[in-house]
Design an enzyme around this catalytic site. Structure first.
Site, mmCIF file in Angstrom:
data_model
loop_
_atom_site.group_PDB
_atom_site.id
_atom_site.type_symbol
_atom_site.label_atom_id
_atom_site.label_comp_id
_atom_site.label_asym_id
_atom_site.label_seq_id
_atom_site.Cartn_x
_atom_site.Cartn_y
_atom_site.Cartn_z
ATOM 1 N N TYR A 91 0.882 -1.171 0.000
ATOM 2 C CA TYR A 91 0.000 0.000 0.000
ATOM 3 C C TYR A 91 0.923 1.225 0.000
ATOM 4 C CZ TYR A 91 -4.221 2.547 1.774
ATOM 5 O OH TYR A 91 -5.318 3.369 1.956
ATOM 6 N N LYS A 120 -1.291 -1.411 -4.248
ATOM 7 C CA LYS A 120 -2.363 -0.422 -4.229
ATOM 8 C C LYS A 120 -1.660 0.921 -4.112
ATOM 9 C CE LYS A 120 -6.006 1.759 -1.781
ATOM 10 N NZ LYS A 120 -5.836 3.189 -1.671
#
Lengths: 309, 309, 309, 309
Positions: free
Chosen positions: A137, A165
């Site tokens: 992330y 992500k």
């Protein structure tokens, strides 16, 4: 060459609260239902949009448990395991395993001043401890370091990471990952943008999907962008994205000087979710400040204008 | 006018680990004993020097429990309650109450982008939830926001804060707090510097005490600075501080390019503690990187030079 | 061992303007006279307090020329040569030579993203081009990089730098330079603090002097701190510094949300200079915003309270 | 509704030097010729890629004069007027007028800590002083503040700004400007991306053109992207952009620890320009560090691989 297991629109779910800040599971179930009905391709709970940084561990578990139950295997459920360093994150990963998540989402370490070699070690150590797919992330706004595209690709190649992500807003770095993925034949590595205002562009560059916070409010819009994009209809994707960009101005109704960006943005999201009837209560976890009546009216006006109420 | 309950040298205790990263309570007890024997005026556990950001909650509780037991009321025990936002911090505060801490130490919110008004609200909401004295922990290097001196003074005046532990390195801001304390007659408000290289200067400006990381290795040195300062012997305080400044160069043995500042600094502290026999094992929690043999030799050399071994 | 040529209080002179932003040399002469009469030990023109970043080169030359003429050798005149990179700075250094400055003051490169090795090279290349003593100006707030104490000491040892003007606010790093100076016997290397609120502390640590912006308004106060400090009267130095700390609150009268810190601080300085009669016009160079009438009244009130009018 | 006067590919020209850092006007003329032959739609001199921050004013004038002469009105010439604040920038604008530039490009103020209201004032004051079209240059990496899309649109609406050159890397903010332009009917307002790795995406979003640093080395590639995009051939535009993305890896051959990003990137650009025969000498202005032999070989290899030599 296999297509990635994770693809499409995976909204980072907001977490509805009761007024005592316990999780409103009834609203959460309703909100999950709305998302699934709209055709989303996965659910991401306990990301930044969920107020994960504000949720005690018990509430985090309630959110994940509820999501896994409601989704019931129809789409994958990704669980944010957001904490400062390896051992603490490892405990969240363990909980995610036990509660049935399909993947975990992990940031670089924060609070402690870290180093690129330690960020890489962090992901490698976590991968040794779990069978679950790990998404990196990339969210420098929150953790104050940026993931290096070359490190991401190295970890993908070594099977440490199953996906990315990318909420860094750095589209050039994002594209380096996409190009590297293609060059190395990493077909199973899932690359998602978290930049909800350029989803059409990210898909056109070859991204596997998007994790759009604004998808909480208009999941169908993002699903449409994805479908237009798959169909090669870039013009339709663009028009839909522009419509959503206009809607995104709800996050700007509170002036910068009055509250943090988190309160202004998530407060607007939750207000819109309440107005649309997806959740019952728009309260934000402390110490975030609430929007005022005038700001709430403006959000309602913008939703009307957008044809969403 | 009453003197503050909290004053003097309060070292932020390092946390010794076994090789599996469980807390080495035997070493911790020994290390606590060394500190108390040296005459420190309090113990701060679960601060940044303790690797609090790396410790799961269970280990945090073990550390605090051990400290309270060993200290046995001889000096106050302050407990860091380091987490991202209000509800999560509140849980650590609750644990600190149950385990017998004498005060809690709390930073501004982090991870989520915050705002001055929300930082202030954070402290006010926590004060409503506990009877324990709250110290604000100003550490922008970790949380990426700086506490405004005017806010600190307002919260002191309103009884929200019992003290400040200033690790911001901003001595001018620190002095504004000290001056404001004096102007408002806030005698019970305890102002501590966390800048271990300018403790003599902070005391000369009127600080109540210091929380020096380097005090782990040479507590007697910092106690001496404090006593010289109380006695008005600024020249002796300065010489002692300069000796410790020289010793502090152990934190520079690892080159900046090889690891994070946290690893380099805490790795050096723990290596020195092991060499001095205060703890058994110098291991750092993951993902921090270890010092190498050459770097460890250099630390040993510097300790010898300093007459500490 | 020779004492440094540069020592004591060297105020960074504000630059008075006519309403068309040309330099008001008459006011400048008067202001220089006030400073010299107060017993300052040097004059620093074209530093950040002078609005050097706002001054076209012609105005810069007028300022330096005027200062050299008025000072007439009674104390050294230091000239800021503030520009982005080596060749541009070299031109300002050349002008400083021609106009009779006694030393030049140079920051790290800025605008272009730089690197420690390039910062060091910058100072070395400039030293090859001039006979004038070079002061390194450590001002990360403006140039967004911090000078490494070890580099500063290396450059001092190699004769590249004659001094340091440290406006970084990092007192621990400042002290590392002072200690290193002492260890290496660099007696001629002049170390000045630019932190006007901790001048007593800096002198107690062994600094050679200070470059206090607030000295524009109350040069006698800073001269008194220096003399008390030389005489070993730390308590008197402290009281004087605390008085000046209180006065410094004039820089806070404009709320943070309304204008930049530069406008708020320099606007307050210039307003105070006008009120005290040192200069005729308090105008700031564009695009800085002016203080409003209410803020100006508050400054006047604070000056009255301080007994300065 | 009129199309913008400025559109298409406008490379930010690198500045070739002799070994004494004077401008190599012969190489500059040749390099300009290469760009024009490749069909670029404008020339931007004195931008960050030109080492403008490293160029004394005399060299800046030589560069602009040469460009205006060589271009001879075939395409517009934009001149960077890069300096810290309004009065200094105004002098560069004046020079640009005299030398025949078609537009000027201006950043937010830097060095001095500034404020949004002062940034806006800066552009308004400059617009009052010149008839030339002004482009705002959004480059937070260099000036450490970001232009607010709402301010940009306000200034466009008021006729203060003729265009935007967005090198912020913030594609979401860029898109807000594009959407706002469309909503307000600001057809003459020219919006350019400076993000050379996402030019296809920027054009697909509605940008008027791009200012790609890498265009120095392969102008034909960027012209092709633009033409494919105009023709609605997004797939061909994407393939061309991906080819250039691969080529961009020349800027990564120097490891991050050895030199600044400016040296690594511009050093690679200039090395490639020399290898391709566009300029004679790849030297960078001081204090930038040079690439080493191994790094230069790697660049040569990458150019061969790309079919450019």
């Amino acid at each position: 060459m296999s297509a990635p297991k994770f693809a499409g629109i995976i909204p980072p779910l907001c977490t509805p609260f009761h007024s005592d800040f316990s999780v409103d599971t009834e609203s959460l179930r309703r909100h999950l239902g709305v998302q699934l009905d709209a055709g989303v391709h996965g659910i991401f709970v306990l990301g930044s949009s969920s107020e994960v940084a504000f949720l005690p561990d018990t509430q985090r578990r309630t959110v994940l448990k509820t999501a896994v139950e409601v989704v019931a295997g129809r789409v994958p459920v990704l669980a944010g395991c957001i904490d400062m360093t390896t051992l603490r994150v490892a405990e969240h990963v363990k909980a995610a395993e036990q509660l049935g998540a399909d993947a975990v989402v992990v940031t670089a370490p924060y609070y402690a001043r870290t180093h690129a070699a330690e960020i890489e070690r962090h992901f490698r150590l976590l991968a040794e401890r779990t069978e679950l797919p790990i998404f990196a992330y990339d969210i420098p706004m929150a953790v104050h370091s940026k993931l290096d595209p070359r490190m991401v690709l190295r970890l993908a190649e070594d099977g440490v990471l199953a996906g990315l992500k990318d909420s860094s807003g750095d589209e050039a770095g994002f594209r380096k990952v996409l190009l590297g993925k293609q060059e190395r034949g990493l077909d199973g590595f899932a690359v998602f943008t978290g930049s909800e205002l350029v989803v059409d562009a990210a898909l056109a560059m070859g991204a596997d999907g998007a994790v759009p916070g604004l998808g909480n409010i208009d999941p169908a819009g993002y699903v449409a962008i994805y479908e237009h994009s798959l169909a090669g209809n870039t013009e339709a994707a663009r028009r839909e994205q522009e419509r959503l960009l206009k809607l995104y101005s709800i996050t700007d109704v509170a002036p910068a000087g009055r509250m943090g960006r988190s309160s202004a943005g998530l407060g607007a999201f939750k207000a819109a979710l309440k107005i649309r009837g997806f959740i019952d209560n728009a309260v934000l976890a402390p110490p975030q400040l609430p929007l005022n009546a005038e700001e709430l009216s403006l959000i309602e006006f913008k939703l009307t204008e957008a044809g969403l109420i």
